[in-house]
Design an enzyme around this catalytic site. Structure first.
Site, mmCIF file in Angstrom:
data_model
loop_
_atom_site.group_PDB
_atom_site.id
_atom_site.type_symbol
_atom_site.label_atom_id
_atom_site.label_comp_id
_atom_site.label_asym_id
_atom_site.label_seq_id
_atom_site.Cartn_x
_atom_site.Cartn_y
_atom_site.Cartn_z
ATOM 1 N N SER A 184 -5.573 -1.761 6.855
ATOM 2 C CA SER A 184 -5.301 -3.131 6.304
ATOM 3 C C SER A 184 -3.856 -3.330 6.059
ATOM 4 O O SER A 184 -3.287 -4.514 6.161
ATOM 5 C CB SER A 184 -6.269 -3.237 4.900
ATOM 6 O OG SER A 184 -5.726 -2.376 4.117
ATOM 7 N N CYS A 185 -3.202 -2.472 5.610
ATOM 8 C CA CYS A 185 -1.818 -2.712 4.963
ATOM 9 C C CYS A 185 -0.704 -1.828 5.562
ATOM 10 O O CYS A 185 0.581 -2.119 5.321
ATOM 11 C CB CYS A 185 -1.735 -2.575 3.364
ATOM 12 S SG CYS A 185 -2.092 -0.377 3.234
ATOM 13 N N GLY A 186 -0.952 -0.930 6.510
ATOM 14 C CA GLY A 186 0.162 -0.256 7.284
ATOM 15 C C GLY A 186 0.871 0.799 6.486
ATOM 16 O O GLY A 186 0.191 1.410 5.702
#
Length: 289
Positions: free
Chosen positions: A114-116
């Protein structure tokens, strides 16, 4: 690898009627990336194209830039206590003489779908020095990249038509490379949009195609700073997204010369930076304040 999807039992409720049936889900498993034998990063990904994913990740980290930088990539046997191979650990070996940035070996990054790269401590740490300037001609005599809005508007439907696993699961992000004429060059799906981009870039590195100086990168979700960075590191001049960009993505695009298009839906789009590559009509170029 046959682990892109998995089957799970689901209780289905439709108009008050309850039934039990199997459902097809997108697979999600961890992938540990090792660099020259040393643990570097773990990402949650959809299995498949793992070598390309690892190579693309290292392009965005400033480790790899050319096909010759890469010696080989292998799955690590004996990754579990019983010595079996899970195909969830890869080791990337760089060619002799490749300089490894200090930050790459001094940190162990945990990434999520989701957020890298959540482990980056500051904006400066993320601003990896790119090997190439965003250059439409890349030193040649070709004219600058210039895209009609109508061509850009047609790309999301072409991407959606190429999403094979999404049709079975409804749970995947996708990224695609298009030529400036709208030809679909490559498409990859993954539970993480940053992984899908890494798979594209890694495949291009393996094929000796970097920098992608005349390509358009389209992503199925939003355009984060990380995705803008990946485009810049691969020498891609245009990044388009069907959803919103972040403020940092816009800042990076303006700073590097990247053309950034967001909310690409139907005939509508917003051009946030690099508008010189979009053939705007005079009537549509009015600043609305």
């Amino acid at each position: 690898m046959g682990r892109v999807t998995e089957r799970r039992k689901v209780i289905r409720i439709r108009d008050g009627v309850v039934s039990t049936r199997p459902d097809t889900l997108v697979a999600e498993e961890p992938l540990e990336i090792r660099l020259n034998g040393k643990p570097l990063a773990i990402t949650m990904r959809t299995p498949g194209d793992d070598f390309a994913l690892a190579a693309g990740f290292l392009v965005s980290e400033g480790v790899l830039a050319e096909q010759s930088d890469l010696q080989n990539i292998v799955y690590c046997a004996g990754a579990t206590a019983d010595g079996s191979n899970t195909y969830n650990v890869v080791d990337v070996r760089t060619a002799p003489g490749v300089v490894i940035p200090d930050i790459t070996l001094e940190r162990n990054v945990y990434t999520t779908s989701s957020c890298g790269l959540c482990g980056k401590a500051s904006l400066d740490a993320v601003r990896t020095t790119a090997r190439w300037a965003i250059d439409d001609t890349h030193g040649g005599d070709a004219p600058p990249v210039r895209l009609d809005p109508e061509l850009l508007a047609s790309l999301p439907d072409r991407l959606r038509a190429a999403q094979r696993v999404f049709d079975r699961t409804g749970g995947l992000h996708a990224a695609a490379l298009f030529s400036e004429g709208g030809e679909l060059l490559d498409v990859r799906e993954d539970v993480g949009r940053h992984n899908a981009v890494d798979k594209l870039v890694g495949r291009a590195l393996q094929n000796g195609e970097l920098p992608l100086s005349r390509a358009v990168l389209l992503v199925s979700g939003r355009a984060s700073f990380e995705l803008a960075q990946k485009a810049v590191m691969a020498g891609i001049p245009v990044l388009a997204a069907v959803s919103a960009p972040s403020s940092l993505a816009v800042d990076l695009a303006a700073e590097t010369g990247l053309t950034l298009v967001g909310f690409l839906r139907g005939a509508s789009m917003n051009v946030y930076a690099g508008e010189h590559r979009v053939a705007l009509r005079a009537a549509t170029a009015v600043d609305q304040g």
